[in-house]
Design an enzyme around this catalytic site. Structure first.
Site, PDB file in Angstrom:
ATOM      1  N   GLY A 211      -5.761  -6.902  -5.763  1.00 46.53           N
ATOM      2  CA  GLY A 211      -6.380  -6.400  -4.550  1.00 46.53           C
ATOM      3  C   GLY A 211      -6.576  -7.497  -3.538  1.00 46.53           C
ATOM      4  O   GLY A 211      -5.964  -8.567  -3.619  1.00 46.53           O
ATOM      5  N   ASN A 212      -7.417  -7.242  -2.562  1.00 46.87           N
ATOM      6  CA  ASN A 212      -7.716  -8.243  -1.545  1.00 46.87           C
ATOM      7  C   ASN A 212      -9.175  -8.136  -1.139  1.00 46.87           C
ATOM      8  O   ASN A 212      -9.909  -7.270  -1.625  1.00 46.87           O
ATOM      9  CB  ASN A 212      -6.784  -8.096  -0.338  1.00 46.87           C
ATOM     10  CG  ASN A 212      -6.850  -6.725   0.290  1.00 46.87           C
ATOM     11  OD1 ASN A 212      -7.863  -6.321   0.828  1.00 46.87           O
ATOM     12  ND2 ASN A 212      -5.744  -5.977   0.201  1.00 46.87           N
TER      13      ASN A 212
END
Length: 418
Positions: A211-212
């Protein structure tokens, strides 16, 4: 520190104004509470005095030597009325001056923000509709109430917007002089907008994902700003754990492919599409149905990744295929660069690659932008012709709520030119 007058009228939602008062005070504002007599039936003066640190009265006859019915309105830099009942809206629209609060409304020369709360039938009644239109025509900002649980078992439009949402709008009105006029004019009314927010996740197994750091705050600010200015808002959220602003219709997604599908659906009928979400560029080639086990302390894990679809470029291609010439597409570019020139070059290249109408460019990194209330953006617009140069507006610094209005201003400008 700004001077805010918080008016409270007599409805059950008056108790929520206590939370609003605390939020405004903790943000550093000097808040004076002016309740109506009926409001004091729901929350007593002692509560308001304890929370504000100031004496509280609903009467024009207290401290007459200080002329409070004139002084308070003149001194305020923003007036917020929450809750604003049907009766209060009617008296304000008629220019009545039969208590301290309505006197203050008549003497205030600053922006005025009303947050209505009442039963659905009262909100939809032609008299209330006309009163709201009158107030907006005079430059007042009137929020649309939320749709939700009311008094007793009733539910529907008429619920007081959440105190955090009211506080966010109030802060933006103070930060951006002139915004009240556009918000009162509802310059996005009649437009349907689609906004994506947050960061996608690509699962490796049932418990792990790639993810981020995107928090969704910018997308939320864009939705809040569009609602304030009258738009119908579709919000697609990737892993954002917070209530949707106001009356925005929320669709939740997880992965980039989920985001692609949801955005294709909501963009089909949208006048403006803003891709503020941060899609993961890559996904694991294979998904492990069971949790991946660590074989030994020294052994690592090799991943094979595949590229995800380009959601924004796909939306541009779909618009062009359908020849929806007036639809405006706005993208975001969160980049890391050593200097402003290098940052701009990355943005210009991305704008050309994506083919969108506007690109919101900002520099990201550790401790910057993600999860922060403030940001700094540059708006890049597509050249008019093949030999044209990409136009850059900015950088602009401020809260994400204030910057959201700049983005809508730019999107409106593009749309009006078509």
């Amino acid at each position: 520190m700004s001077r805010i007058l918080l008016g409270v009228s007599g409805g059950i939602a008056a108790y929520k104004a206590c939370t609003l008062l605390r939020a405004l005070s903790e943000a550093g504002h000097d808040v004076t509470v002016v309740p109506t007599e009926n409001a004091l039936r729901f929350v007593g003066a002692a509560t308001w005095e304890a929370l504000s640190g100031k004496p509280v009265t609903a009467s024009t006859y207290d401290d007459v030597d200080r002329v409070p019915h004139v002084r308070l309105g003149r001194a305020a830099e923003l007036v917020v009325v929450a809750p604003a009942t049907a009766d209060l809206l009617a008296r304000a629209a008629q220019g009545r001056a039969d208590d301290l609060l309505t006197n203050c409304l008549l003497t205030a020369t600053c922006p005025v923000l009303f947050a209505p709360a009442m039963h659905t039938e009262m909100w939809r009644h032609p008299a209330t509709v006309a009163n709201v239109a009158t107030l907006r025509s005079r430059g007042a900002v009137v929020l649309d109430p939320d749709d939700g649980r009311l008094t007793g078992a009733d539910s529907g439009p008429g619920r007081l917007p959440e105190p955090a949402e009211i506080a966010a709008v109030a802060a933006t009105l103070l930060e951006r002089p002139g915004l009240a006029e556009r918000a009162a004019a509802r310059d996005l009314a009649g437009l349907r907008v689609a906004v994506s927010a947050g960061g996608t996740r690509e699962h490796l197994d049932p418990v792990r994902f790639l993810g981020n750091a995107s928090s969704g705050l910018m997308g939320w600010a864009l939705a809040r700003a569009a609602l304030l200015r009258g738009a119908e808002v579709e919000l697609v959220a990737a892993n954002v754990e917070r209530p949707a602003p106001g009356t925005a219709r929320l669709t939740t997604v997880t992965s980039t492919r989920d985001l692609e599908q949801a955005m294709r659906t909501v963009a089909a009928d949208a006048d403006v599409v803003v891709m503020a979400a941060a899609p993961a560029d890559f996904a694991p080639r294979e998904y492990a149905a069971a949790k991946i086990k660590k074989e030994s302390p020294q052994q690592g894990l090799e991943l094979s990744l595949v590229q995800n679809p380009d959601v924004l470029a796909g939306l541009v291609a779909e618009r062009d295929r359908r020849e929806v010439t007036r639809q405006v597409l706005v993208g975001f570019a969160a980049e890391t660069a050593d200097d402003p020139a290098a940052l701009r070059a990355l943005g210009v290249a991305k704008l050309a690659r994506k083919g969108c109408d506007l690109l919101v460019l900002n520099a990201v990194g550790r401790g910057k932008v993600f999860g922060k209330a403030d940001s700094e953006i540059t708006l890049l617009s597509r050249p008019d012709g093949p030999e044209g140069e990409t136009a850059a507006d900015g950088p602009h610094a401020g809260t994400k709520d204030a910057l959201a209005h700049l983005i809508w201003d730019a999107a409106l400008a593009v749309r009006s030119g078509r």
